[in-house]
Design a protein around this motif. Structure first.
Motif, PDB file in Angstrom:
ATOM      1  N   ILE A  63       0.816  -1.219   0.000  1.00 20.49           N
ATOM      2  CA  ILE A  63       0.000   0.000   0.000  1.00 20.49           C
ATOM      3  C   ILE A  63       0.848   1.267   0.000  1.00 20.49           C
ATOM      4  O   ILE A  63       0.308   2.371   0.057  1.00 20.49           O
ATOM      5  N   GLY A  64       2.183   1.108  -0.031  1.00 20.52           N
ATOM      6  CA  GLY A  64       3.030   2.285  -0.189  1.00 20.52           C
ATOM      7  C   GLY A  64       3.885   2.672   0.995  1.00 20.52           C
ATOM      8  O   GLY A  64       4.570   3.697   0.949  1.00 20.52           O
ATOM      9  N   LEU A  65       3.889   1.886   2.069  1.00 20.49           N
ATOM     10  CA  LEU A  65       4.753   2.200   3.209  1.00 20.49           C
ATOM     11  C   LEU A  65       6.168   1.706   2.916  1.00 20.49           C
ATOM     12  O   LEU A  65       6.358   0.541   2.570  1.00 20.49           O
ATOM     13  N   ASP A  66       7.145   2.593   3.058  1.00 15.66           N
ATOM     14  CA  ASP A  66       8.523   2.172   2.828  1.00 15.66           C
ATOM     15  C   ASP A  66       9.052   1.438   4.059  1.00 15.66           C
ATOM     16  O   ASP A  66       8.348   1.243   5.051  1.00 15.66           O
ATOM     17  N   ARG A  67      10.312   1.026   3.985  1.00  9.02           N
ATOM     18  CA  ARG A  67      10.890   0.195   5.047  1.00  9.02           C
ATOM     19  C   ARG A  67      10.867   0.887   6.403  1.00  9.02           C
ATOM     20  O   ARG A  67      10.514   0.284   7.419  1.00  9.02           O
ATOM     21  N   HIS A  70      -9.121  -0.778   8.197  1.00 13.10           N
ATOM     22  CA  HIS A  70     -10.267  -0.195   8.898  1.00 13.10           C
ATOM     23  C   HIS A  70      -9.917   1.214   9.366  1.00 13.10           C
ATOM     24  O   HIS A  70      -9.049   1.407  10.225  1.00 13.10           O
ATOM     25  N   ALA A  71     -10.601   2.221   8.818  1.00 11.72           N
ATOM     26  CA  ALA A  71     -10.273   3.624   9.099  1.00 11.72           C
ATOM     27  C   ALA A  71     -10.457   3.975  10.571  1.00 11.72           C
ATOM     28  O   ALA A  71      -9.640   4.686  11.157  1.00 11.72           O
ATOM     29  N   GLY A  72     -11.528   3.498  11.189  1.00 10.82           N
ATOM     30  CA  GLY A  72     -11.780   3.816  12.590  1.00 10.82           C
ATOM     31  C   GLY A  72     -10.738   3.220  13.516  1.00 10.82           C
ATOM     32  O   GLY A  72     -10.278   3.861  14.465  1.00 10.82           O
ATOM     33  N   ILE A 128      -1.009   7.806   4.109  1.00  8.98           N
ATOM     34  CA  ILE A 128      -0.788   6.720   3.154  1.00  8.98           C
ATOM     35  C   ILE A 128      -1.793   5.592   3.358  1.00  8.98           C
ATOM     36  O   ILE A 128      -2.391   5.083   2.399  1.00  8.98           O
ATOM     37  N   ILE A 129      -2.004   5.197   4.611  1.00  9.23           N
ATOM     38  CA  ILE A 129      -2.917   4.080   4.875  1.00  9.23           C
ATOM     39  C   ILE A 129      -4.362   4.479   4.585  1.00  9.23           C
ATOM     40  O   ILE A 129      -5.130   3.705   4.008  1.00  9.23           O
ATOM     41  N   THR A 130      -4.746   5.709   4.958  1.00  8.25           N
ATOM     42  CA  THR A 130      -6.109   6.171   4.688  1.00  8.25           C
ATOM     43  C   THR A 130      -6.382   6.202   3.189  1.00  8.25           C
ATOM     44  O   THR A 130      -7.450   5.781   2.728  1.00  8.25           O
ATOM     45  N   ASN A 131      -5.427   6.696   2.416  1.00  3.18           N
ATOM     46  CA  ASN A 131      -5.598   6.720   0.961  1.00  3.18           C
ATOM     47  C   ASN A 131      -5.767   5.313   0.404  1.00  3.18           C
ATOM     48  O   ASN A 131      -6.553   5.083  -0.523  1.00  3.18           O
TER      49      ASN A 131
END
Length: 374
Positions: A77-81, A105-107, A143-146
Motif C-alpha cells: 500500500i506504499g509504506l517504505d521500510r 479499517h479507518a476507525g 498513506i494508509i487512509t488513501n
C-alpha cells in the motif's frame, strides 16, 4: 495439577496389611488398580506439559510470521521500510491485538494514530524531534487512509475533465501540468516547466507516467507517451496519447477539510543577484501588495482561496491564515489555476511549495480533526 506422591504411596499400605507374605505375596486387586490409575495420571500430566511447551514455541513463530506478513501488506500500500518499522514499533508498544486491521479499517487506524500523537506530544523531546515524529505519524495516517479509500476502478483517459490537475513523471522527475483539452486522438496538456521556469521539451515517443486529479478529488494514474507539441488557444501544449487503462489509486493525495477563514495573500517575486556562478536567487515578499481572501478548503498540500482581487495562475504567493483553534500559519505556494467567479473575483487553487514542519503538522491536525489534542 499437583499430587503428593509420598501421601499416595502411604495411603496404599493399609490395603496390604492383611497379606501374611509381605511384599512377595499376593497383592490386593484394588491396590493394583489404584497404582495403575496413578501412573496413568502422571503420564497424562507429562503429555499435557509437552503439548503446552510446544504451543508456546509455536506462538512465537506465529508472531514472527505475522510481522513478516504485515510488512508485505504494508509495502503493497506504499509504506517504505522505515515507516513499516515505525508501524511495527507502535504495534508492539500498544500491544495491538489485530495489526492487519490497521491497514483496512479507518476507525481502528484513527484510534491508533491518536494514541501515538498523544504520546509523542506528551514526551519530553526537543521541538524539532517532536515535530519530525508527529510528521511521520501523519504520513502513516495519510498513506494508509488513501489505500483504504482506494477502489481500483479502471477507466479511459477520455473521461478526464478539462482543467484537471496533472502530475507528469518523465524520467526521475515530476512536473505539474493541467489538462487544457481532450480530443479523440490525444490529450493536450500545458507544457511542464523546469525549476528555472523554462518549458520542458522532450522527444516524441518518450514514455510518461501521469497522475490526474478529477473534479471529485479522485486520483488516477496511467501510462502514456509524448506525441508532440502544438498550440491551443495561443497556449503552448504537449500532446499525450490516450489510454484505456487509467487506474483509480486513491482519493486526493492529501485529505482536505472545509475551512471558512480570512486569508492574507502576498505576491512573491524571485530576484536574481550577481552573475554567472555567483548568481543567487532569493524570494521577496511584496507586503505592500497584500490582498484579502477567504479560505474555502485546506490540506497539507494546498488550499483553495476565494478573493475579489485574485492572483493570476503561476503567481508565487505567501498565505497567512488561522485554523479554528486560532493557530497562526504561514505557507508559501504557487497559484496552479484561477477559476473566475464573476463579480466575486475568482477562486485560486494554490499548491504549497514551502511549509515548516511545525505548520504542516498543525494543518494535518486540523484536517484530521486532532487540533483539540495539541
Amino acid at each position: 495439577m499437583v499430587y503428593n506422591l509420598p501421601y499416595l504411596l502411604w495411603s496404599l499400605t493399609p490395603l496390604q496389611q492383611n497379606n501374611p507374605f509381605g511384599e512377595f505375596g499376593q497383592t490386593d486387586p484394588r491396590a493394583t488398580l489404584i497404582m495403575m490409575i496413578f501412573i496413568g495420571i502422571l503420564v497424562l500430566v507429562g503429555v499435557v506439559s509437552a503439548i503446552l511447551g510446544g504451543g508456546s514455541k509455536s506462538s512465537g513463530t506465529e508472531a514472527r510470521f505475522s510481522a513478516r506478513r504485515f510488512r508485505r501488506e504494508a509495502k503493497k500500500i506504499g509504506l517504505d521500510r522505515e515507516r513499516c518499522k515505525l508501524m511495527l514499533h507502535l504495534i508492539r508498544r500498544y500491544n495491538t491485538k489485530v495489526p492487519m486491521r490497521l491497514l483496512r479499517h479507518a476507525g481502528y487506524l484513527d484510534s491508533f494514530i491518536q494514541q501515538a500523537l498523544e504520546d509523542v506530544r506528551a514526551a519530553s523531546l526537543p521541538d524539532t524531534v517532536r515535530e519530525h515524529r508527529v510528521f511521520e505519524i501523519f504520513q502513516l495516517k495519510r498513506i494508509i487512509t488513501n489505500s483504504i479509500e482506494a477502489s481500483g476502478v479502471a477507466r479511459s483517459s477520455k473521461s478526464l475533465r478539462i482543467g484537471s490537475e496533472l502530475t507528469l513523471g518523465i524520467g526521475n522527475q515530476w512536473y505539474e501540468s493541467e489538462l487544457l483539452t481532450s480530443v479523440a486522438a490525444h490529450l493536450a496538456v500545458s507544457v511542464p516547466e523546469t525549476d528555472k521556469g523554462e518549458q520542458l521539451r522532450i522527444e516524441k515517443g518518450t514514455p510518461v507516467k501521469a497522475k490526474a486529479i478529477s473534479e471529485q478529488g479522485q486520483v488516477y494514474q496511467f501510462a502514456s507517451r509524448v506525441l508532440g507539441y502544438g498550440v491551443h488557444r495561443k497556449t503552448p501544449v504537449m500532446y499525450l496519447d490516450h489510454t484505456q487503462k487509467m487506474q483509480k489509486v486513491q482519493n486526493r493525495r492529501h485529505q482536505r477539510r472545509e475551512l471558512d477563514a480570512p486569508v492574507y495573500l502576498y505576491p512573491v517575486s524571485v530576484v536574481t543577484s550577481g552573475k554567472g556562478k555567483k548568481a543567487r536567487r532569493s524570494a521577496v515578499v511584496n507586503k505592500e501588495q497584500r490582498r484579502l481572501g477567504r479560505m474555502i478548503d485546506l490540506s497539507a498540500g494546498g488550499c483553495a482561496v476565494q478573493s475579489r482581487m485574485p492572483l493570476a495562475a503561476s503567481t508565487l504567493v505567501r498565505v497567512d491564515f488561522q485554523t479554528e483553534d486560532r493557530t497562526m500559519i504561514t505557507v508559501y505556494g504557487k497559484v496552479l489555476r484561477l477559476e473566475r467567479a464573476g463579480y466575486q473575483g475568482g477562486i485560486m487553487r494554490i499548491k504549497f511549495t514551502r511549509v515548516s514542519r511545525e505548520h504542516v503538522n498543525r494543518i494535518q491536525s486540523f484536517v484530521y480533526g486532532y487540533e483539540g489534542e495539541e
